[in-house]
Design an enzyme around this catalytic site. Structure first.
Site, PDB file in Angstrom:
ATOM      1  N   HIS A   1      -3.216   2.275  -4.365  1.00 39.54           N
ATOM      2  CA  HIS A   1      -4.379   2.936  -4.041  1.00 39.54           C
ATOM      3  C   HIS A   1      -5.207   2.183  -3.316  1.00 39.54           C
ATOM      4  CE1 HIS A   1      -8.295   5.095  -4.539  1.00 39.54           C
ATOM      5  NE2 HIS A   1      -7.882   6.287  -4.211  1.00 39.54           N
TER       6      HIS A   1
ATOM      7  N   GLU B   1      -4.227   1.962   0.255  1.00 35.64           N
ATOM      8  CA  GLU B   1      -4.515   3.157   0.955  1.00 35.64           C
ATOM      9  C   GLU B   1      -5.788   3.270   1.654  1.00 35.64           C
ATOM     10  OE1 GLU B   1      -6.099   7.082   0.156  1.00 35.64           O
ATOM     11  OE2 GLU B   1      -4.639   6.728  -1.478  1.00 35.64           O
ATOM     12  N   HIS B   2      -6.695   2.552   1.090  1.00 33.27           N
ATOM     13  CA  HIS B   2      -8.099   2.757   1.590  1.00 33.27           C
ATOM     14  C   HIS B   2      -8.362   1.520   2.544  1.00 33.27           C
ATOM     15  CE1 HIS B   2     -10.905   4.716  -1.214  1.00 33.27           C
ATOM     16  NE2 HIS B   2      -9.627   5.037  -1.735  1.00 33.27           N
TER      17      HIS B   2
ATOM     18  N   GLU C   1     -14.869   5.822  -6.842  1.00 28.23           N
ATOM     19  CA  GLU C   1     -13.890   7.003  -7.146  1.00 28.23           C
ATOM     20  C   GLU C   1     -13.467   7.179  -8.024  1.00 28.23           C
ATOM     21  OE1 GLU C   1      -9.903   8.396  -4.817  1.00 28.23           O
ATOM     22  OE2 GLU C   1     -10.889   6.806  -3.879  1.00 28.23           O
TER      23      GLU C   1
END
Length: 445
Positions: A70, A73-74, A150
């Site tokens: 993840h 992904e950023h 997040e």
């Protein structure tokens, strides 16, 4: 399967690609290096959706690198040698398109949806992000704070977090039991070299699927993709094998309670499900629809309509390559949690013992058919269907084939699946203001 002269789609001279026609208007090509490209021409639309699906997710991480997929992904939105972060986003948004990504336990997807006139630019931008990300130390540090925020935002939504709690109750501290986002400790411990190494090892052409749907021409699309991936193609590597094998579930399942001063209790009661490619998944899906798939389902009627005990209640089945989960969710006032859990368990036991009725079967089939067909109304959903099918299933069932398998489900099929799945030991995930509440009876057999 036929060999096609690759020079006509912009590949290196004397290269070849393997190409075939799948169901309907879907065509599949495998470029040198194992990169798979699937296209679907959708008549009557003026949009195009492109997705690059990568076979890397949170289950590919160790406890120390939890959240790396993840995190990456950023970072892929932060810049390449030819585009900075603003250029990446503005090049899609300036033409009214959308650009985004998401990470799951088993894959990551980067996608864009644009007007057909802007398709070539979208292919170039998304491919550049995925293939040529810089992953600088400065970007890693800047994005660390974003990801921690997040995680905090996710933690503030107990209706989401309770699914992580339930997963840990069934799967424990394993690659499938850990949350996709990672933890505060794991994110704070990740460095640039670790993330960049993961990127280099996992983001290879053989682990990727490029899926495109909309107002497109197949051969032009192949040419655009081949050009965008030109420096990554070569060799004769075959596509990576579809995930499979036999998952070893951890011993013991029980109750995991996250004690928080919330106004509502959030609970998930359930057990082990079935793997993604299990042919019985169609029967399980029909059973889930009858149990908690809509306003006419058993759980909704018994818990909300007849007794007013909860606002939201539903059942679900989660499928992985070699494992699965099945459960029921409810959100209710803390003082009503025992009543809600008792009804949930009662309905699970009833279906395990007696299956569902003929009327419930017909209604659940109708719901499944409608959901499938209505979900195919736009280029984005069609892109997702072909991309995920190729990466996760290794096959693409046509809509008619899926409908036929749904229609073929019988009451005996559901009875067999229910007796097997729902007779297993239960697990329970709970979030709410419970300091010393005893939930053992909810999972006791």
């Amino acid at each position: 399967m036929t060999d096609t002269d690759a020079t006509r789609v912009g590949l290196v001279p004397d290269g070849t690609l393997r190409e075939e026609l799948l169901s309907g208007a879907v065509r599949r090509a495998v470029l040198p290096g194992g990169l798979r490209v699937l296209t679907e021409k959708v008549p009557g639309v003026r949009s195009v959706a492109i997705g690059i699906w990568v076979g890397a997710g949170s289950r590919d991480e160790s406890p120390l690198t939890a959240g790396c997929s993840h995190y990456l992904e950023h970072l892929l939105f932060k810049g390449t040698p030819t585009r900075d972060a603003l250029t990446i986003s503005s090049s899609i948004e300036a033409v009214g398109g959308e650009l985004n990504a998401f990470t799951t336990k088993e894959y990551t997807c980067y996608y864009a949806r644009v007007l057909d006139d802007d398709f070539a630019n979208a292919v170039d931008v998304v491919s550049d992000m995925v293939c040529h990300s810089l992953i600088t130390a400065d970007d890693v540090e800047a994005e660390r704070g974003v990801i921690l925020e997040e995680i905090a935002m996710h933690d503030d939504d107990p209706s989401d977090v309770v699914h992580d709690v339930f997963s840990s109750a069934v799967l424990g501290d394993t690659e499938l039991g850990r949350p996709v986002l990672g933890t505060v400790d794991s994110i704070e411990g990740l460095g640039r070299d670790t993330i960049a190494g993961y990127y280099r090892s996992r983001y290879t052409p053989s682990e990727m699927v490029v899926a495109i749907a909309g107002n497109i021409d197949h051969e032009r699309t192949l040419s655009l993709v081949a050009r965008a991936f030109a420096d990554r193609l070569g060799g004769t590597d075959s596509p990576a094998a579809v995930r499979g094998g036999s998952y070893t579930y951890p011993d013991g399942r029980g109750v995991v309670v996250s004690r928080r001063p919330t106004e509502q209790a959030n609970v998930v009661l359930g057990t082990v499900g079935m793997a993604r490619r299990d042919e019985r998944r169609f029967a399980l899906g029909i059973m889930s629809s009858a149990l908690g798939g809509g306003m006419s389902s058993r759980l909704f009627q018994e818990i909300r309509e007849k007794r007013g005990l909860a606002y939201s209640v539903y059942s679900f089945a989660s499928h992985f390559a070699d494992a699965g989960l099945f459960g029921v969710y409810a959100g209710c006032a803390p003082k009503r949690v025992d009543d809600v859990l008792e009804i949930c368990r009662e309905q699970l036991e009833l279906i395990a013992a007696s299956g569902i009725s003929g009327d419930e079967l017909a209604q659940a089939k109708g719901q499944s058919r409608g959901s499938l067909v209505l979900g195919m109304e736009d280029s984005g959903s069609r892109m997702s269907r072909i991309g995920k099918s190729e990466l996760m299933h290794g096959e693409l069932l046509s809509v008619d084939e899926v409908l036929a398998r749904v229609e073929a489900v019988t009451l005996d099929d559901i009875q067999t699946v229910a007796a097997e799945i729902l007779a297993q030991p239960l697990a329970l995930g709970v979030i709410g203001p419970f300091d010393d509440h005893d939930f053992a009876s909810a999972v006791a057999r």
